[in-house]
Design an enzyme around this catalytic site. Structure first.
Site, PDB file in Angstrom:
ATOM      1  N   LYS A 264      34.288 -17.195 -59.420  1.00  0.00           N
ATOM      2  CA  LYS A 264      32.861 -17.534 -59.381  1.00  0.00           C
ATOM      3  C   LYS A 264      32.489 -18.527 -60.482  1.00  0.00           C
ATOM      4  O   LYS A 264      31.806 -19.507 -60.227  1.00  0.00           O
ATOM      5  CB  LYS A 264      31.979 -16.278 -59.550  1.00  0.00           C
ATOM      6  CG  LYS A 264      32.144 -15.237 -58.470  1.00  0.00           C
ATOM      7  CD  LYS A 264      31.113 -14.132 -58.589  1.00  0.00           C
ATOM      8  CE  LYS A 264      31.201 -13.318 -59.852  1.00  0.00           C
ATOM      9  NZ  LYS A 264      32.433 -12.500 -59.975  1.00  0.00           N
TER      10      LYS A 264
ATOM     11  N   ARG B 146      24.173  -8.129 -59.085  1.00  0.00           N
ATOM     12  CA  ARG B 146      25.360  -7.269 -59.031  1.00  0.00           C
ATOM     13  C   ARG B 146      25.022  -5.875 -58.539  1.00  0.00           C
ATOM     14  O   ARG B 146      25.913  -5.045 -58.426  1.00  0.00           O
ATOM     15  CB  ARG B 146      25.963  -7.155 -60.418  1.00  0.00           C
ATOM     16  CG  ARG B 146      27.172  -8.057 -60.671  1.00  0.00           C
ATOM     17  CD  ARG B 146      27.569  -7.830 -62.107  1.00  0.00           C
ATOM     18  NE  ARG B 146      28.894  -8.094 -62.478  1.00  0.00           N
ATOM     19  CZ  ARG B 146      29.295  -9.201 -63.129  1.00  0.00           C
ATOM     20  NH1 ARG B 146      28.467 -10.179 -63.345  1.00  0.00           N
ATOM     21  NH2 ARG B 146      30.527  -9.309 -63.536  1.00  0.00           N
TER      22      ARG B 146
ATOM     23  N   ARG C 280      43.615 -15.305 -68.217  1.00  0.00           N
ATOM     24  CA  ARG C 280      42.478 -16.180 -68.537  1.00  0.00           C
ATOM     25  C   ARG C 280      42.353 -16.412 -70.034  1.00  0.00           C
ATOM     26  O   ARG C 280      42.547 -15.499 -70.824  1.00  0.00           O
ATOM     27  CB  ARG C 280      41.170 -15.514 -68.069  1.00  0.00           C
ATOM     28  CG  ARG C 280      40.920 -15.719 -66.636  1.00  0.00           C
ATOM     29  CD  ARG C 280      39.503 -15.612 -66.211  1.00  0.00           C
ATOM     30  NE  ARG C 280      38.757 -14.440 -66.594  1.00  0.00           N
ATOM     31  CZ  ARG C 280      37.754 -13.956 -65.854  1.00  0.00           C
ATOM     32  NH1 ARG C 280      37.423 -14.550 -64.732  1.00  0.00           N
ATOM     33  NH2 ARG C 280      37.081 -12.915 -66.249  1.00  0.00           N
TER      34      ARG C 280
ATOM     35  N   ARG D 111      38.990 -13.229 -73.340  1.00  0.00           N
ATOM     36  CA  ARG D 111      37.754 -12.447 -73.420  1.00  0.00           C
ATOM     37  C   ARG D 111      38.117 -11.010 -73.727  1.00  0.00           C
ATOM     38  O   ARG D 111      39.098 -10.496 -73.214  1.00  0.00           O
ATOM     39  CB  ARG D 111      37.016 -12.511 -72.086  1.00  0.00           C
ATOM     40  CG  ARG D 111      35.885 -13.499 -72.081  1.00  0.00           C
ATOM     41  CD  ARG D 111      35.362 -13.686 -70.693  1.00  0.00           C
ATOM     42  NE  ARG D 111      34.909 -12.450 -70.071  1.00  0.00           N
ATOM     43  CZ  ARG D 111      34.319 -12.410 -68.877  1.00  0.00           C
ATOM     44  NH1 ARG D 111      34.137 -13.522 -68.213  1.00  0.00           N
ATOM     45  NH2 ARG D 111      33.918 -11.281 -68.371  1.00  0.00           N
TER      46      ARG D 111
ATOM     47  N   ARG E 295      36.100  -2.882 -64.455  1.00  0.00           N
ATOM     48  CA  ARG E 295      35.169  -3.875 -63.888  1.00  0.00           C
ATOM     49  C   ARG E 295      35.308  -3.935 -62.370  1.00  0.00           C
ATOM     50  O   ARG E 295      34.324  -4.102 -61.653  1.00  0.00           O
ATOM     51  CB  ARG E 295      35.407  -5.250 -64.532  1.00  0.00           C
ATOM     52  CG  ARG E 295      34.934  -5.272 -65.991  1.00  0.00           C
ATOM     53  CD  ARG E 295      35.509  -6.435 -66.772  1.00  0.00           C
ATOM     54  NE  ARG E 295      35.103  -7.720 -66.231  1.00  0.00           N
ATOM     55  CZ  ARG E 295      35.756  -8.854 -66.445  1.00  0.00           C
ATOM     56  NH1 ARG E 295      36.850  -8.860 -67.184  1.00  0.00           N
ATOM     57  NH2 ARG E 295      35.322  -9.964 -65.930  1.00  0.00           N
TER      58      ARG E 295
HETATM   59  P1  AMP Z   1      30.977 -11.740 -66.046  1.00  0.00           P
HETATM   60  O1  AMP Z   1      31.198 -12.816 -67.057  1.00  0.00           O
HETATM   61  O2  AMP Z   1      30.067 -12.160 -64.931  1.00  0.00           O
HETATM   62  O3  AMP Z   1      32.259 -11.116 -65.552  1.00  0.00           O
HETATM   63  O4  AMP Z   1      30.183 -10.559 -66.797  1.00  0.00           O
HETATM   64  C1  AMP Z   1      30.751  -9.905 -67.928  1.00  0.00           C
HETATM   65  C2  AMP Z   1      30.042  -8.584 -68.177  1.00  0.00           C
HETATM   66  O5  AMP Z   1      28.653  -8.818 -68.438  1.00  0.00           O
HETATM   67  C3  AMP Z   1      30.051  -7.616 -67.000  1.00  0.00           C
HETATM   68  O6  AMP Z   1      31.247  -6.836 -66.952  1.00  0.00           O
HETATM   69  C4  AMP Z   1      28.825  -6.766 -67.322  1.00  0.00           C
HETATM   70  O7  AMP Z   1      29.077  -5.858 -68.370  1.00  0.00           O
HETATM   71  C5  AMP Z   1      27.842  -7.807 -67.851  1.00  0.00           C
HETATM   72  N1  AMP Z   1      27.048  -8.434 -66.756  1.00  0.00           N
HETATM   73  C6  AMP Z   1      27.050  -9.739 -66.374  1.00  0.00           C
HETATM   74  N2  AMP Z   1      26.199  -9.951 -65.354  1.00  0.00           N
HETATM   75  C7  AMP Z   1      25.647  -8.742 -65.068  1.00  0.00           C
HETATM   76  C8  AMP Z   1      24.708  -8.296 -64.101  1.00  0.00           C
HETATM   77  N3  AMP Z   1      24.174  -9.129 -63.191  1.00  0.00           N
HETATM   78  N4  AMP Z   1      24.372  -6.980 -64.106  1.00  0.00           N
HETATM   79  C9  AMP Z   1      24.894  -6.124 -65.008  1.00  0.00           C
HETATM   80  N5  AMP Z   1      25.799  -6.473 -65.936  1.00  0.00           N
HETATM   81  C10 AMP Z   1      26.178  -7.772 -65.979  1.00  0.00           C
END
Ligand code: AMP
Length: 218
Positions: A15, A90, A128, A161, A172
């Site tokens: 994404k 999400r 990554r 990360r 996740r």
């Molecule tokens: P990502 O970089 O999109 O994988 O997001 C990393 C982390 O941020 C996720 O595992 C969640 O802990 C938090 N996070 C990001 N976007 C959301 C969302 N829309 N709702 C809830 N938690 C989020």
């Protein structure tokens, strides 16, 4: 009416990579709630302190926090011509809130659902790396830097990360299955414009071209 492109798909489905390519190509902003939250954690703000432990455990932060972030961001003038949402919504609660915000802003939701096999995901995510200075993303297998684990742009040593360890990735993926996967059904039922795109066939550029074609924006 401009489009709000919503990228759905499990963590590691590409994404973020697609959002960067499409934002550049379409000239619209890329909004990543994960990036915004990580910036808050790095800056040590009150919000950052609240979400840090949740993020390191691979769980989702509460809807009201991300909803407020996205509503504020979509209200800025650069989103009037459309935007790309990466990692939001999400949950069904977030999708319901987003529907209202998009309607008020005159933005039309278009869903792109990236599908990738789970075994590929774990291998991808643990490879990554990111540049802590400029934010550029790499993958040691599919998109390695020119020099050993250093950023091509500024030479900074790359880092993984914190939540990209295999154990947290499994958490996740579980959060994705339980809370995010139902959105596929939610958007299909709502009759939204919905495109399924394989996220592991071809290079990132090829996948981006396929998406642009589906959007009629080649
Ligand atoms: P990502 O970089 O999109 O994988 O997001 C990393 C982390 O941020 C996720 O595992 C969640 O802990 C938090 N996070 C990001 N976007 C959301 C969302 N829309 N709702 C809830 N938690 C989020």
């Amino acid at each position: 009416m401009s489009d709000a492109l919503i990228l759905l798909g499990p963590p590691g489905s590409g994404k973020g990579t697609q959002a960067v390519l499409l934002a550049e190509r379409l000239g619209i902003p890329h909004i990543s709630t994960g990036d915004i939250l990580r910036e808050q954690v790095a800056a040590g703000t009150e919000l950052g302190r609240r979400v840090q432990a949740i993020m390191s455990a691979g769980q989702l932060v509460p809807d009201e926090l991300v909803n407020a972030i996205v509503e504020e961001r979509l209200g800025r003038p650069d989103c009037a011509g459309g935007c790309i949402l990466d990692g939001y919504p999400r949950t069904i609660g977030q999708a319901e809130q987003l529907a209202g915000v998009l309607a008020r802003r005159g933005l039309h939701p278009v869903i792109v659902n990236l599908a990738v096999d789970y075994n590929v995901i774990v291998a991808r995510i643990t490879a990554r790396r990111q540049c802590p200075a400029c934010g550029a993303s790499y993958n040691l297998i599919t998109n390695p830097p020119r020099e050993d684990e250093r950023c091509d742009r500024d030479g900074t040593p790359l880092v993984a990360r914190q939540d990209d360890s295999e154990q947290v990735v499994r958490q996740r993926l579980e959060a994705y299955e339980r809370q995010t996967l139902p959105l596929v059904e939610y958007y299909r039922r709502a009759g939204a414009v919905f495109h399924d795109v394989p996220g592991d066939e071809g290079s990132p550029e090829e996948i981006a071209r396929r998406i642009l074609k589906l959007l009629g924006k080649e």
